[in-house]
Enzyme design. Structure first.
Site, PDB file in Angstrom:
ATOM      1  N   HIS A  22       0.822  -1.209   0.000  1.00  0.00           N
ATOM      2  CA  HIS A  22       0.000   0.000   0.000  1.00  0.00           C
ATOM      3  C   HIS A  22       0.858   1.261   0.000  1.00  0.00           C
ATOM      4  O   HIS A  22       2.010   1.262   0.436  1.00  0.00           O
ATOM      5  CB  HIS A  22      -1.037  -0.001   1.143  1.00  0.00           C
ATOM      6  CG  HIS A  22      -0.532   0.271   2.511  1.00  0.00           C
ATOM      7  ND1 HIS A  22      -0.941  -0.455   3.615  1.00  0.00           N
ATOM      8  CD2 HIS A  22       0.321   1.206   2.994  1.00  0.00           C
ATOM      9  CE1 HIS A  22      -0.366   0.026   4.692  1.00  0.00           C
ATOM     10  NE2 HIS A  22       0.413   1.034   4.343  1.00  0.00           N
ATOM     11  N   GLU A  59      -5.120   0.701   0.016  1.00  0.00           N
ATOM     12  CA  GLU A  59      -4.921  -0.733   0.193  1.00  0.00           C
ATOM     13  C   GLU A  59      -5.070  -1.467  -1.146  1.00  0.00           C
ATOM     14  O   GLU A  59      -5.551  -0.888  -2.132  1.00  0.00           O
ATOM     15  CB  GLU A  59      -5.957  -1.261   1.199  1.00  0.00           C
ATOM     16  CG  GLU A  59      -5.841  -0.642   2.602  1.00  0.00           C
ATOM     17  CD  GLU A  59      -4.700  -1.221   3.424  1.00  0.00           C
ATOM     18  OE1 GLU A  59      -3.684  -1.668   2.845  1.00  0.00           O
ATOM     19  OE2 GLU A  59      -4.821  -1.225   4.662  1.00  0.00           O
TER      20      GLU A  59
HETATM   21  C1  GLP Z   1       1.341   3.377   7.288  1.00  0.00           C
HETATM   22  C2  GLP Z   1       1.263   4.659   6.480  1.00  0.00           C
HETATM   23  C3  GLP Z   1       1.996   4.541   5.171  1.00  0.00           C
HETATM   24  C4  GLP Z   1       3.367   3.938   5.401  1.00  0.00           C
HETATM   25  C5  GLP Z   1       3.213   2.565   5.990  1.00  0.00           C
HETATM   26  C6  GLP Z   1       4.529   1.842   6.190  1.00  0.00           C
HETATM   27  O1  GLP Z   1       0.398   2.445   6.913  1.00  0.00           O
HETATM   28  N1  GLP Z   1      -0.081   5.054   6.217  1.00  0.00           N
HETATM   29  O2  GLP Z   1       2.096   5.815   4.578  1.00  0.00           O
HETATM   30  O3  GLP Z   1       4.073   3.877   4.181  1.00  0.00           O
HETATM   31  O4  GLP Z   1       2.580   2.734   7.249  1.00  0.00           O
HETATM   32  O5  GLP Z   1       5.075   2.221   7.404  1.00  0.00           O
HETATM   33  P1  GLP Z   1       6.521   1.863   7.887  1.00  0.00           P
HETATM   34  O6  GLP Z   1       7.424   2.752   7.133  1.00  0.00           O
HETATM   35  O7  GLP Z   1       6.512   2.162   9.356  1.00  0.00           O
HETATM   36  O8  GLP Z   1       6.728   0.431   7.619  1.00  0.00           O
END
Ligand code: GLP
Length: 251
Positions: free
Chosen positions: A137, A142
């Protein structure tokens, strides 16, 4: 899509900060799209070091990608609060120029329409920073999201709620809905910069970058963009072998 493979988080942050700094030097009133999650944190840390050495972001405008529905602005895990702590304060940005959708708005659909309009009224996003979810995503778009989608309320998948449960006391505390910019909104940014780190992102990054564009992997729609760069550390890039990259990707 351009691919830059870096060795560690610090290098990831500095490489991304170089690109962002050049946008801001060219236009001190640039519009940034900003992401939450742990992946962009080294980017904000690198920018904060530059701000302490004189880089000025006080005229820069920013639009957050998304926000949980139902968390108040004061909630520690609301993206409004995360962005204040991780972005606005360390980068000494003007809080009045940093926009986050209101996940507690009485009329969420009107909030989404107004947010989309505000991005357009600002002249659009010059550079959009993105992370990637383990299910591919972007923002909270999603799997199955329409590539033309705009800012709207979405249901979060169980996978995403489980991934994000680490920020909450329990899985039950993770909201089930969020507001997110759409894939269409994201694709209108003039430049896109996706950062990915760690092995848990490797399969999603591989699907996004060198399997056919597929609604099941929202990040694969970024391949339709003419100026998208991926910066990945060795863990996230571990399933991207040079030999299997198309010539356009292997630079
Ligand atoms: C959340 C945010 C996204 C982000 C994702 C991954 O779901 N809405 O924008 O890319 O987390 O997060 P992380 O970088 O902590 O794995």
């Amino acid at each position: 899509m351009q691919l830059r493979i870096v060795e560690n988080q610090r290098q990831l942050g500095e490489t991304a900060a170089d690109m962002i700094e050049s946008v801001i030097r060219a236009n001190p009133r640039a519009v940034l799209g900003i992401a939450t999650g742990s992946s962009p944190l080294p980017v904000y840390a690198a920018l904060a070091r530059r701000v302490r050495n004189g880089l000025d972001l006080s005229g820069v405008q920013a639009f957050a990608l998304d926000e949980y529905v139902g968390l108040s602005a004061e909630h520690q895990q609301s993206y409004r609060n995360v962005i204040r702590c991780e972005v606005v304060e360390p980068l000494r940005m003007n809080p009045a120029l940093v926009h986050v959708p209101d996940g507690c708005a009485y009329d969420l659909n009107a909030e989404c329409l107004g947010y989309e309009r505000a991005i357009k009224d600002a002249g659009g996003v010059d550079l959009q920073i993105l992370g990637i979810g383990s299910n591919g995503h972007i923002g909270f778009n999603e799997p199955g999201s329409d590539p033309a989608s705009e800012t709207r309320v979405v249901d979060l998948t169980e996978q995403t709620r489980q991934d994000n449960a680490r920020f909450f006391n329990s899985l039950q505390d993770v909201p089930k809905h969020s507001i997110t910019q759409g894939i269409g909104t994201i694709l209108r940014a003039r430049q896109i910069l996706l950062v990915a780190s760690g092995y848990p992102k490797a399969a999603a990054l591989k699907a996004a970058m060198h399997e056919p564009t597929d609604p099941a992997t929202p990040a694969s729609h970024l391949r339709a963009h003419s100026s998208a760069t991926v910066i990945a550390d060795s863990g996230a890039a571990s399933q991207l072998t040079k030999g299997s990259l198309s010539p356009a990707l292997a630079n």
